[in-house]
Design a protein around this motif. Structure first.
Motif, PDB file in Angstrom:
ATOM      1  N   MET A  20       0.681  -1.326   0.152  1.00  0.00           N
ATOM      2  CA  MET A  20       0.078   0.031   0.066  1.00  0.00           C
ATOM      3  C   MET A  20       1.007   1.065  -0.055  1.00  0.00           C
ATOM      4  SD  MET A  20      -3.312   1.047   2.141  1.00  0.00           S
ATOM      5  CE  MET A  20      -2.623   0.494   3.892  1.00  0.00           C
ATOM      6  N   ARG A  21       0.674   2.185  -0.790  1.00  0.00           N
ATOM      7  CA  ARG A  21       1.352   3.401  -0.770  1.00  0.00           C
ATOM      8  C   ARG A  21       0.832   4.389   0.220  1.00  0.00           C
ATOM      9  NH1 ARG A  21       2.701   4.912  -6.765  1.00  0.00           N
ATOM     10  NH2 ARG A  21       2.884   2.790  -7.684  1.00  0.00           N
ATOM     11  N   SER A  22       1.986   4.863   0.764  1.00  0.00           N
ATOM     12  CA  SER A  22       1.765   6.001   1.690  1.00  0.00           C
ATOM     13  C   SER A  22       1.082   7.358   1.444  1.00  0.00           C
ATOM     14  CB  SER A  22       3.243   6.132   2.394  1.00  0.00           C
ATOM     15  OG  SER A  22       3.108   7.489   3.253  1.00  0.00           O
ATOM     16  N   ARG A  58      10.679   6.441   2.037  1.00  0.00           N
ATOM     17  CA  ARG A  58       9.529   7.102   1.630  1.00  0.00           C
ATOM     18  C   ARG A  58       9.240   6.853   0.215  1.00  0.00           C
ATOM     19  NH1 ARG A  58      11.222  12.281   2.124  1.00  0.00           N
ATOM     20  NH2 ARG A  58      11.896  12.366   0.255  1.00  0.00           N
ATOM     21  N   MET A  59      10.432   6.667  -0.648  1.00  0.00           N
ATOM     22  CA  MET A  59      10.384   6.590  -2.070  1.00  0.00           C
ATOM     23  C   MET A  59       9.962   5.244  -2.532  1.00  0.00           C
ATOM     24  SD  MET A  59      13.433   8.807  -3.790  1.00  0.00           S
ATOM     25  CE  MET A  59      14.639   8.442  -2.599  1.00  0.00           C
ATOM     26  N   THR A  97       1.586   9.891   2.927  1.00  0.00           N
ATOM     27  CA  THR A  97       2.356  11.079   3.154  1.00  0.00           C
ATOM     28  C   THR A  97       3.610  11.006   2.213  1.00  0.00           C
ATOM     29  OG1 THR A  97       3.717   9.810   4.564  1.00  0.00           O
ATOM     30  CG2 THR A  97       1.927  10.820   5.598  1.00  0.00           C
ATOM     31  N   ALA A  98       3.739  10.216   1.462  1.00  0.00           N
ATOM     32  CA  ALA A  98       4.860  10.296   0.349  1.00  0.00           C
ATOM     33  C   ALA A  98       4.801  11.372  -0.464  1.00  0.00           C
ATOM     34  CB  ALA A  98       4.986   8.933  -0.328  1.00  0.00           C
ATOM     35  N   ARG A  99       6.134  12.004  -0.888  1.00  0.00           N
ATOM     36  CA  ARG A  99       6.246  13.064  -1.871  1.00  0.00           C
ATOM     37  C   ARG A  99       6.135  12.588  -3.424  1.00  0.00           C
ATOM     38  NH1 ARG A  99      11.511  15.800  -1.074  1.00  0.00           N
ATOM     39  NH2 ARG A  99      10.573  16.397   0.576  1.00  0.00           N
ATOM     40  N   PRO A 100       4.881  13.292  -4.136  1.00  0.00           N
ATOM     41  CA  PRO A 100       4.801  12.707  -5.448  1.00  0.00           C
ATOM     42  C   PRO A 100       5.831  12.737  -6.360  1.00  0.00           C
ATOM     43  CG  PRO A 100       2.988  14.269  -4.665  1.00  0.00           C
ATOM     44  CD  PRO A 100       4.292  14.257  -3.454  1.00  0.00           C
ATOM     45  N   PRO A 101       5.866  11.701  -7.139  1.00  0.00           N
ATOM     46  CA  PRO A 101       7.414  11.863  -8.009  1.00  0.00           C
ATOM     47  C   PRO A 101       7.811  13.131  -8.497  1.00  0.00           C
ATOM     48  CG  PRO A 101       5.622  10.288  -8.673  1.00  0.00           C
ATOM     49  CD  PRO A 101       5.071  10.929  -7.689  1.00  0.00           C
ATOM     50  N   ASP A 102       6.781  13.777  -9.235  1.00  0.00           N
ATOM     51  CA  ASP A 102       6.940  15.216  -9.466  1.00  0.00           C
ATOM     52  C   ASP A 102       7.486  16.210  -8.540  1.00  0.00           C
ATOM     53  OD1 ASP A 102       4.659  15.555  -8.317  1.00  0.00           O
ATOM     54  OD2 ASP A 102       3.621  17.199  -9.785  1.00  0.00           O
ATOM     55  N   GLN A 103       7.615  16.098  -7.307  1.00  0.00           N
ATOM     56  CA  GLN A 103       8.068  16.843  -6.407  1.00  0.00           C
ATOM     57  C   GLN A 103       9.403  15.901  -5.610  1.00  0.00           C
ATOM     58  OE1 GLN A 103       4.989  17.886  -3.435  1.00  0.00           O
ATOM     59  NE2 GLN A 103       3.693  18.426  -5.160  1.00  0.00           N
ATOM     60  N   LEU A 104      10.159  15.410  -6.259  1.00  0.00           N
ATOM     61  CA  LEU A 104      11.458  14.847  -5.662  1.00  0.00           C
ATOM     62  C   LEU A 104      12.421  16.072  -6.001  1.00  0.00           C
ATOM     63  CD1 LEU A 104      11.761  11.725  -7.778  1.00  0.00           C
ATOM     64  CD2 LEU A 104      11.138  11.982  -5.304  1.00  0.00           C
ATOM     65  N   ASP A 105      13.072  16.151  -4.595  1.00  0.00           N
ATOM     66  CA  ASP A 105      14.203  17.370  -4.877  1.00  0.00           C
ATOM     67  C   ASP A 105      15.609  16.818  -5.253  1.00  0.00           C
ATOM     68  OD1 ASP A 105      15.326  16.016  -2.639  1.00  0.00           O
ATOM     69  OD2 ASP A 105      14.475  17.426  -1.144  1.00  0.00           O
ATOM     70  N   VAL A 152      18.855   9.749   5.114  1.00  0.00           N
ATOM     71  CA  VAL A 152      18.913   8.689   3.681  1.00  0.00           C
ATOM     72  C   VAL A 152      18.042   7.828   3.960  1.00  0.00           C
ATOM     73  CG1 VAL A 152      20.378   7.607   2.062  1.00  0.00           C
ATOM     74  CG2 VAL A 152      21.101   9.653   3.084  1.00  0.00           C
ATOM     75  N   GLN A 153      18.107   6.989   4.909  1.00  0.00           N
ATOM     76  CA  GLN A 153      17.241   5.807   5.093  1.00  0.00           C
ATOM     77  C   GLN A 153      15.506   6.217   5.151  1.00  0.00           C
ATOM     78  OE1 GLN A 153      15.019   5.099   7.690  1.00  0.00           O
ATOM     79  NE2 GLN A 153      14.569   2.915   6.647  1.00  0.00           N
ATOM     80  N   ARG A 154      15.319   7.380   5.664  1.00  0.00           N
ATOM     81  CA  ARG A 154      13.957   7.777   5.666  1.00  0.00           C
ATOM     82  C   ARG A 154      13.518   8.096   4.186  1.00  0.00           C
ATOM     83  NH1 ARG A 154      15.506  10.334  10.443  1.00  0.00           N
ATOM     84  NH2 ARG A 154      15.937  12.521   9.193  1.00  0.00           N
TER      85      ARG A 154
END
Length: 162
Positions: free
Chosen positions: A1-3, A51-52, A5-13, A45-47
């Motif tokens: 199941m996807r979180s 998240r990804m 709270t995860a950042r959408p792919p278009d919002q990767l920094d 990094v682990q977080r």
């Protein structure tokens, strides 16, 4: 199941993208080494990796195996044109291709071909037997075209995603 709270792919920094580049090169790189490269702590990094993974950005971790070392030295690209593009025909072809261990990649495409397949086989005699079963004697397949690839393998020509 996807979180949720995860950042959408278009919002990767930029740091997320840097982490992904390192993992694509070698997914066994320690989080400490990654952290040093992207100026983050190992726990950060682990977080980010977790998240990804939760967001489906990192779908899985795999080992890239040298095909020659395991007796699969011939790479074949096959364009497959099905008898039609109706859902039952496409679904049946997908099942057949998914079940064939020689099929490394399968793409449903538009245009003249219905599918593009990447196959690994030990030799051309093995491909001939396989091509009869998957394509020539298959009522779902109208036509197919075989392209035998040169010695460059996917591991030799790495594709960067980010």
């Amino acid at each position: 199941m996807r979180s949720t709270t995860a950042r959408p792919p278009d919002q990767l920094d930029d740091q997320d993208r840097a982490i992904l580049r390192i993992l694509q090169h070698d997914n066994k790189t320690s989080q400490r080494v990654i952290g040093e490269a992207v100026n983050l702590s190992a726990p950060a990094v682990q977080r980010r990796i977790a998240r990804m993974e939760a967001a489906g950005i990192i779908r899985r971790n795999v080992a890239v195996v040298d095909p020659v070392s395991v007796g699969q030295g011939v790479t074949v690209v096959v364009e497959v044109q099905t008898v039609n593009d109706r859902s039952p025909v496409i679904a049946a072809a997908k099942r057949l291709f998914r079940e064939a261990p020689e099929v490394q990649q399968c793409y449903l495409v538009t245009g003249r071909a219905s599918f593009i397949l990447i196959l690994l086989v030990p030799d051309m005699a093995s491909y001939e037997v396989l091509s009869r079963r998957l394509f020539a004697d298959n009522e779902l397949v109208q036509a197919f075209q075989t392209l035998v690839a040169a010695a460059a393998h996917a591991a030799d020509v790495a594709r960067k995603m980010v």
